[in-house]
Design a protein around this motif. Structure first.
Motif, PDB file in Angstrom:
ATOM      1  N   SER A  70      -4.854   3.518  -4.063  1.00  0.00           N
ATOM      2  CA  SER A  70      -4.103   4.689  -4.533  1.00  0.00           C
ATOM      3  C   SER A  70      -4.315   4.941  -6.026  1.00  0.00           C
ATOM      4  CB  SER A  70      -2.607   4.505  -4.264  1.00  0.00           C
ATOM      5  OG  SER A  70      -2.326   4.568  -2.883  1.00  0.00           O
ATOM      6  N   LYS A 124       2.010   5.810  -7.823  1.00  0.00           N
ATOM      7  CA  LYS A 124       0.882   6.295  -8.627  1.00  0.00           C
ATOM      8  C   LYS A 124       1.216   7.581  -9.385  1.00  0.00           C
ATOM      9  CE  LYS A 124      -1.261   8.894  -4.803  1.00  0.00           C
ATOM     10  NZ  LYS A 124      -0.688  10.181  -5.206  1.00  0.00           N
ATOM     11  N   SER A 179       1.142   4.090  -3.042  1.00  0.00           N
ATOM     12  CA  SER A 179       0.826   5.507  -2.797  1.00  0.00           C
ATOM     13  C   SER A 179       1.896   6.422  -3.378  1.00  0.00           C
ATOM     14  CB  SER A 179       0.670   5.760  -1.291  1.00  0.00           C
ATOM     15  OG  SER A 179       1.927   5.718  -0.624  1.00  0.00           O
ATOM     16  N   GLU A 225       0.828  -1.208   0.000  1.00  0.00           N
ATOM     17  CA  GLU A 225       0.000   0.000   0.000  1.00  0.00           C
ATOM     18  C   GLU A 225       0.862   1.257   0.000  1.00  0.00           C
ATOM     19  OE1 GLU A 225      -2.851  -0.087   3.143  1.00  0.00           O
ATOM     20  OE2 GLU A 225      -3.763  -1.961   2.473  1.00  0.00           O
ATOM     21  N   TYR A 226       1.951   1.214   0.775  1.00  0.00           N
ATOM     22  CA  TYR A 226       2.834   2.383   0.845  1.00  0.00           C
ATOM     23  C   TYR A 226       3.502   2.647  -0.504  1.00  0.00           C
ATOM     24  CZ  TYR A 226       6.767   5.384   1.962  1.00  0.00           C
ATOM     25  OH  TYR A 226       7.682   6.415   1.952  1.00  0.00           O
TER      26      TYR A 226
END
Length: 238
Positions: A157, A122, A119, A115-116
């Motif tokens: 994201s 993107k 983010s 997830e990091y």
């Protein structure tokens, strides 16, 4: 703890070994061959149930536990179209429900890092992102639950993508999940960011089911005494 195992395949047997090694008691095992025996278990004789079954059986098993006051830890995949119903039932019953598509601590750290990275990536449009998951030949659902969770972590994201698609790299408006099935593979998940210049990969390779079983038993220990709906982020404080 007095643990009921719902689902007694490879995963259920590994969980049994892990639970016994930690001093817990397995008070029963329920599988498709003796599914009717589930009615013998209630909150009066069961501290927690750990449920790893097939997609068509999962929701019924979880519902039974919640209605009968048994905290339930589930790792079944392929049934998530009914997850919201299970959550609503848990809240209505004031029960305890813990769900994860994968109970490995390493995999959940992988989810966190995934997830990091998404983010940050993107903003770099030159990179095309994809997910690849590889499992053993007996794996029922395709893509895997872990593969879908990985994709959802990216999509949080990548709001320009219209969800995910299975094995269709030509569908550029969606995130592609490539599923492969090979002999004797426990579970491999790789996120790839590819451009004409270079490639970035984040991956997790499971060497055995022991990590999944350890995490499921940890979740059962953590869940007892709590009320509500939880997941690995809650337990691991991610």
């Amino acid at each position: 703890m007095k643990i009921l195992l719902i689902g007694y395949g490879k995963m259920g047997k590994t969980i049994e070994q892990t639970a016994l090694a930690k001093g817990h008691q397995i008070i029963g095992t329920v599988d498709h061959e003796n599914a009717q025996e589930l009615k013998n278990f209630t909150s009066a004789n069961t501290d927690v149930a750990i449920e790893f079954t097939h997609p068509e059986a999962a929701f019924g098993n979880i519902s039974y536990c919640l209605v009968h006051g048994i905290p339930v830890v589930s790792g079944s995949t392929g049934w998530l179209d009914r997850l919201e119903e299970a959550v609503a039932l848990c809240l209505k019953q004031k029960g305890a429900f813990f769900y994860a598509s994968n109970y490995s601590v390493g995999v959940n750290l992988f989810f966190h890092f995934n997830e990091y990275i998404a983010s940050k990536m993107k903003d770099y449009k030159a990179y095309e992102v994809s997910v690849r998951e590889v499992h053993h030949l007996q794996k029922v659902d395709k893509p895997s639950g872990t593969g879908i969770t990985t994709a959802e972590g990216i999509l949080s994201s990548y709001t320009n993508l219209e969800g995910w698609v299975a094995d269709n790299p030509e569908e550029k408006s969606k995130l592609n999940i490539i599923s492969e099935r090979e002999p004797d593979v426990v579970g491999t998940h790789v996120v790839t960011y590819s451009s004409e210049i270079d490639q970035i990969e984040l991956g997790h390779i499971a060497h055995s089911r022991a990590g999944f079983a350890e995490g499921a038993v940890m979740a059962a220990e953590w869940l007892v005494g709590r009320v509500g709906v939880y997941g690995m982020k809650d337990m691991l404080n991610l």
